[in-house]
Design an enzyme around this catalytic site. Structure first.
Site, PDB file in Angstrom:
ATOM      1  CG  HIS A 195      41.766  34.288  37.203  1.00  0.00           C
ATOM      2  ND1 HIS A 195      41.983  33.967  35.879  1.00  0.00           N
ATOM      3  CD2 HIS A 195      41.483  33.103  37.827  1.00  0.00           C
ATOM      4  CE1 HIS A 195      41.851  32.668  35.708  1.00  0.00           C
ATOM      5  NE2 HIS A 195      41.543  32.116  36.872  1.00  0.00           N
TER       6      HIS A 195
ATOM      7  CG  ASP B 180      43.358  36.787  34.320  1.00  0.00           C
ATOM      8  OD1 ASP B 180      43.902  36.566  35.414  1.00  0.00           O
ATOM      9  OD2 ASP B 180      42.742  35.913  33.679  1.00  0.00           O
TER      10      ASP B 180
ATOM     11  CB  SER C  49      40.408  29.335  35.586  1.00  0.00           C
ATOM     12  OG  SER C  49      41.789  29.387  35.792  1.00  0.00           O
TER      13      SER C  49
END
Length: 806
Positions: free
Chosen positions: A777, A743, A670
């Site tokens: 994610h 995601d 991330s």
């Protein structure tokens, strides 16, 4: 293992030039054995710690499960066949232990191949309700704790599309349950439906609506139709024999909350119009209060569509918000209202005012307290004692106020006024205890309240229990851990009068377990509550140490250093550094360390620790503070500080003599992926990088990102300088990009990795892009995770361990 093709886009890599069609792979045995180790159960403990429910789960989902049908609507991800979150985590077995010294026993009556979720104790803590998801829907079940027996109450017709679909009535003999609406219309397939016209969005009044880049939003009338049908529920009352009675007609019920005395029910209902800009929780909504016979008492709150909040993290809407029940009263609601019109740019002496209103909710609201910062929460105690908390993001400040909720003429006393990022001075969290209503309120003994703190300091973690006198505001310490070879964590209090608390204790090689400690009878041995074994024994003897070092500007940094399991003194090894940048407003807080050398070494799917078994030094959780003091924002010097952090870490480990500094990799997930790409673009410190699920072009998130409040048009140079995409021409270091193709994290669209890969490939950089099918994610499927570990290992072996250097 079932082989499903991955689309592995490849630039200049060690496999081929353009594309590869290969099946899912598994990592080397050393990594596989750790990644596939059995998981330890989660526990649900009664308030007195006498009864414990153990919940067992598989480590991962399967790609087959992850491939079930999914609708992405209004910020939700829904399986329209089963009517529950399509990404829901499940348990597959349940055991119960009666008494602290009892034996863990299997719960009888459970369905075979169950998928269990949404666990909730009954108010009397003699039963536990939960859901079971079948192939066709969601069922309601209960466990009789003493009998250790499970029983199904309903068929698979619950509507769990917006969270837990049931709430207990106060008597513990029935539940209020959301069922699929009998009036639900057929869902429309967006892929085959014929549009009736274009989708048009307007801003006729010229209002500013600077929203973050949310994902899974409604896009058209078909989405609106499907969202409404999936949100519609009928509320029914279900007793413990499974008997159902209609309670309220169909509507889009969002939240259901019983008053502490159980005589009233607060229900939030989604309204129209829907939005294409924001998720469902910012759609119009109405909050009604009913009695237990479903008679409407009052409409407590009506909220319009929230698309146009003022700019800034401290912006809130006008009117009532944070509407909730006061926990120390039988049926009193309270809420906050902004005194600055919700706009942080408006200078006012107080930001918020908190009000309360007693049942039957038709009188004048009573003002309780005004807060200097944005109201956060209230720790309720009794008629004469409560503690409110506020915070202000821009200064990282938080305040705690002791006030008398019965006499607003008495000026609140500020008992804490501090930087909430300063972990070393954190006074801890207030101890609560279940009251006569079954609600958690401040435990007050002889006008004293209690706090449990983590006890972080320069010397390590030494958690504590403090006593705070509400009259004098003086604090005295009742207990502080003295363990130096292990790490202790105080989980909760059982009874402060008796001095009983629950603690967790762990070491490098000892898996965390729970114990009862008596802080008044310090000579009394601790009593074990759990005896979990270490599932990662191949790591229990590896060298581990939190090292501390300084950045060029003197800022103190730290990281957890691991040496290879086959370490030989004098030999230099390749290294993997894993990190995640964090923003601070002062150097003192930024330089604090909350890691301990004695913490249990716990590899999880995203961890770099696996590679100690492959001959690598690992520096995990390396400090990457980004500091902006005073009027300077942290991101004004992001790149300089980022590179400074990395150089200091490599220098520190190199000085210890463990590594070949020409063979160092950096990685992150991330915002850590964003960090990785920037480090490779703006330094020559690394042999290779691994970037998972990141964002690389900040102009695609123009109204703020991470901790950046300014929009693109206010700080274009910041957005440009911080975007690796804008500096793709500088990137010559091998980079492995991994991204879930589904995601849903704000800003980290899969497009971010795809476009960045295309830019790097076009400019001749050595790059590999791996798109994981069905993954969000965070990654869930076993096939995806094992393949991810394989990809990372292959990349590190080629570009780091076996890198050819002059």
């Amino acid at each position: 293992m079932k082989k499903i093709s991955l689309l592995l886009l490849l630039g200049i890599s060690f496999f081929s030039f353009s594309q590869e069609n290969i099946g899912y792979q598994e990592p080397p045995k050393e990594i596989l054995n750790l990644a596939d180790a059995p998981s330890t159960p989660r526990i649900r403990m009664s308030d007195n710690a006498e009864n414990i429910v153990f919940l067992y789960a598989n480590n991962y989902k399967s790609i087959e499960t992850l491939s079930e049908k999914e609708m992405r609507l209004g910020g939700l991800r829904i399986n329209p066949k089963t009517n529950i979150n399509s990404r829901q985590s499940y348990y597959n077995d349940i055991k119960v232990r009666i008494g602290r010294k009892g034996i863990e026993s299997t719960v009888t009556g459970l369905p075979a191949k169950g998928r269990f979720a949404n666990f909730s104790w009954s108010p009397d803590q003699q039963k536990m309700a939960f859901t079971n998801t079948t192939t066709t829907g969601v069922e309601l079940w209960i466990i009789d704790i003493n009998a250790k027996k499970a029983k199904k109450l309903t068929s698979a017709t619950l509507n769990a599309n917006m969270g837990r679909p049931f709430s207990w009535f106060k008597d513990s003999n029935s539940l209020l349950v959301k069922f699929i609406s009998k009036e639900r219309k057929e869902l429309i397939d967006t892929k085959t439906s014929i549009p009736s016209g274009p989708t048009i969005s307007v801003n006729q009044k010229g209002k500013k609506a600077q929203n973050r880049t949310y994902q899974d939003l409604l896009k058209n009338k078909t989405d609106e139709h499907n969202f409404e049908q999936l949100a519609l529920s009928e509320l029914q009352k279900v007793d413990l024999e499974g008997n159902k009675s209609s309670w309220m007609k169909d509507d889009m019920y969002r939240n259901v909350s019983f008053s502490p005395d159980g005589n009233y029910i607060m229900i939030t209902i989604i309204q129209k119009p829907f939005s294409y800009l924001v998720p469902y929780y910012r759609f119009p909504a109405k909050t009604n209060i009913y009695d237990t016979n479903a008679n409407l008492i009052t409409t407590a709150l009506e909220v319009p569509l929230i698309e146009d909040l003022p700019k800034g993290f401290m912006a809130v809407r006008k009117g009532k918000r944070n509407l909730s029940w006061r926990r120390d009263k039988p049926s009193t609601i309270f809420w906050a209202e902004a005194l600055d019109e919700g706009n942080p740019e408006n200078e006012v002496p107080y930001r918020d005012e908190v009000f309360e209103l007693e049942a039957p909710f038709n009188g004048k609201a009573n003002s309780l307290i005004k807060t200097i910062g944005r109201f956060s929460t209230i720790n309720w105690g009794n008629n004469n004692a409560a503690i409110a908390e506020d915070y202000w993001w821009n200064t990282r400040n938080t305040k705690s106020y002791f006030f008398n909720p019965s006499k607003n003429s008495i000026k609140p006393i500020t008992i804490y006024d501090r930087n909430y990022q300063d972990r070393y001075s954190d006074p801890g969290s207030f101890v609560t205890k279940r009251n006569e209503y079954g609600q958690y309120t401040l435990e007050i003994v002889d006008n004293n309240v209690f706090l449990i703190g983590d006890g972080y300091s320069k010397k390590g973690k030494f958690p504590f229990v403090d006593k705070l006198n509400l009259k004098t505001q003086k604090t005295s310490r009742l207990y502080q851990s003295k363990l130096t070879d292990k790490v202790e964590s105080i989980v909760t209090s059982l009874d402060m009068k008796k001095g009983e608390i629950i603690v967790g204790i762990e070491s490098k090689s000892e898996f965390p377990n729970y114990f009862v400690r008596n802080i008044k009878k310090k000579s009394t041995p601790i009593t074990p509550l759990t005896t979990f074994e270490n599932p990662f024994k191949s790591l229990q003897n590896i060298y581990k140490k939190v090292i501390k070092y300084k950045r060029e500007d003197g800022l103190e940094l730290s990281g957890t250093l691991y040496l290879p399991s086959n370490y030989e003194k004098g030999k230099k090894y390749p290294m993997i550094m894993w990190a995640y940048p964090r923003e601070f407003k002062d150097k003192s807080s930024a330089g604090q360390s909350t890691s301990s050398s004695n913490e249990f070494t716990y590899p999880w799917y995203g961890s770099p620790i696996y590679w100690v078994t492959r001959g690598y030094v690992v520096l995990d959780d390396a400090s990457f503070p980004i500091v902006g003091e005073g009027k300077e924002e942290p991101n004004d010097t992001f790149i300089k500080q980022l590179v400074g952090n990395a150089k200091a870490a490599i220098d520190a480990v190199d000085e210890l003599g463990y590594i070949d500094r020409n063979k160092v990799a950096v990685g992150g997930h991330s915002y850590g992926a964003f960090m990785t790409a920037n480090l490779l673009s703006h330094s020559n410190l690394f042999a290779a990088g691994i970037a998972r699920s990141g964002a690389y072009n900040r102009t695609l998130t123009p109204f703020g990102f991470q901790s950046e409040e300014r929009n693109y048009w206010e700080a274009p140079e910041v957005y440009y300088n911080m975007s690796p995409f804008m500096h793709a021409d500088k990137m010559k270091t091998p980079l492995l990009l991994i991204h879930g193709e589904a995601d849903n994290n704000s800003g980290t669209y899969p497009l971010q990795s795809e476009r960045y890969f295309n830019a790097l490939k076009g400019l001749g950089a050595p790059v590999r892009l791996v798109m994981l099918p069905k993954e969000s994610h965070g990654y869930r499927a076993k096939e995806s995770i094992m393949h991810m570990l394989w990809e990372q290992d292959q990349w590190l072996e080629k570009h780091v361990k076996n890198r050819k250097t002059n």
